[in-house]
Design a protein around this motif. Structure first.
Motif, mmCIF file in Angstrom:
data_model
loop_
_atom_site.group_PDB
_atom_site.id
_atom_site.type_symbol
_atom_site.label_atom_id
_atom_site.label_comp_id
_atom_site.label_asym_id
_atom_site.label_seq_id
_atom_site.Cartn_x
_atom_site.Cartn_y
_atom_site.Cartn_z
ATOM 1 N N TYR A 147 0.814 -1.169 -0.014
ATOM 2 C CA TYR A 147 -0.026 -0.002 0.064
ATOM 3 C C TYR A 147 0.830 1.349 0.107
ATOM 4 N N ARG A 200 -5.952 -0.487 9.367
ATOM 5 C CA ARG A 200 -7.165 -0.688 10.138
ATOM 6 C C ARG A 200 -8.531 -1.279 9.445
ATOM 7 N N ALA A 201 -8.722 -0.747 8.210
ATOM 8 C CA ALA A 201 -9.714 -1.237 7.515
ATOM 9 C C ALA A 201 -9.480 -2.444 6.932
ATOM 10 N N TRP A 202 -8.297 -2.884 6.537
ATOM 11 C CA TRP A 202 -7.574 -4.325 6.192
ATOM 12 C C TRP A 202 -7.720 -5.170 7.016
ATOM 13 N N GLU A 203 -7.447 -4.721 8.348
ATOM 14 C CA GLU A 203 -7.490 -5.725 9.734
ATOM 15 C C GLU A 203 -8.953 -6.180 9.731
ATOM 16 N N GLN A 204 -9.499 -5.076 9.714
ATOM 17 C CA GLN A 204 -11.284 -5.526 9.895
ATOM 18 C C GLN A 204 -11.502 -6.551 8.989
ATOM 19 N N LEU A 205 -11.392 -6.181 7.668
ATOM 20 C CA LEU A 205 -11.928 -6.938 6.497
ATOM 21 C C LEU A 205 -11.435 -8.442 6.709
ATOM 22 N N VAL A 256 -4.500 4.139 8.480
ATOM 23 C CA VAL A 256 -6.019 4.202 8.372
ATOM 24 C C VAL A 256 -6.336 3.026 7.228
ATOM 25 N N TYR A 257 -5.616 2.755 6.205
ATOM 26 C CA TYR A 257 -5.856 1.585 5.406
ATOM 27 C C TYR A 257 -5.860 0.318 6.059
#
Length: 153
Positions: A26, A139-144, A136-137
């Motif tokens: 990323y 955090r979203a990647w971890e949640q997904l 930020v990216y």
């Protein structure tokens, strides 16, 4: 080290490696973005301007007023009565003495400023917009990816 914690670390190793690999990919992608690059250089300029203004503007001026105020027991009348004769002596002195006094004050200003500049760089390191975007990216990647991973026993 116990075997249970060793197994937990072994199970987490692929996830951690995948996290850092995705973060690296990323960061490589967003480094090509002109908007983020422009924001990076703007943030660098603002960071250095703040550090310079804070270190060479605020601290020397603060110390120039605070130290005499403390030495006069926080009584501005005593401070003024102590400083007025010094200022009169400066004005009535010959140009060589005035130049020496001004250069001494300038050197004191610069030395205090550099001391606080180095201190300020250590206390407030630069935070890159690239790192912020990657955080930020990720955090979203971890949640997904956390929702897609099977539950562990």
């Amino acid at each position: 080290m116990s075997t249970s914690s060793g197994l937990a670390n072994a199970n987490q190793a692929p996830e951690v490696a995948a996290y850092w690999a995705e973060r690296r990919r990323y960061l490589e992608r967003i480094r090509k973005s002109p908007e983020v690059r422009q924001r990076f250089w703007r943030e660098v300029a603002i960071y250095f301007a703040r550090r310079l203004l804070w270190s060479f503007g605020f601290f020397p001026i603060f110390m120039a007023f605070w130290v005499p105020l403390v030495l006069s027991s926080f009584n501005p009348v005593v401070m003024a009565s102590d400083l007025i004769p010094l200022l009169q002596d400066f004005v009535s002195a010959n140009p060589e003495v005035q130049a020496t006094t001004l250069s001494t004050v300038a050197m004191a200003w610069v030395s205090v400023g550099f001391f606080f500049l180095i201190f300020d760089f250590v206390l407030t390191p630069f935070r890159s917009p690239y790192e912020y975007e990657a955080d930020v990216y990720m955090r979203a990647w971890e949640q997904l990816n956390h929702e897609q991973l099977p539950d562990k026993v």
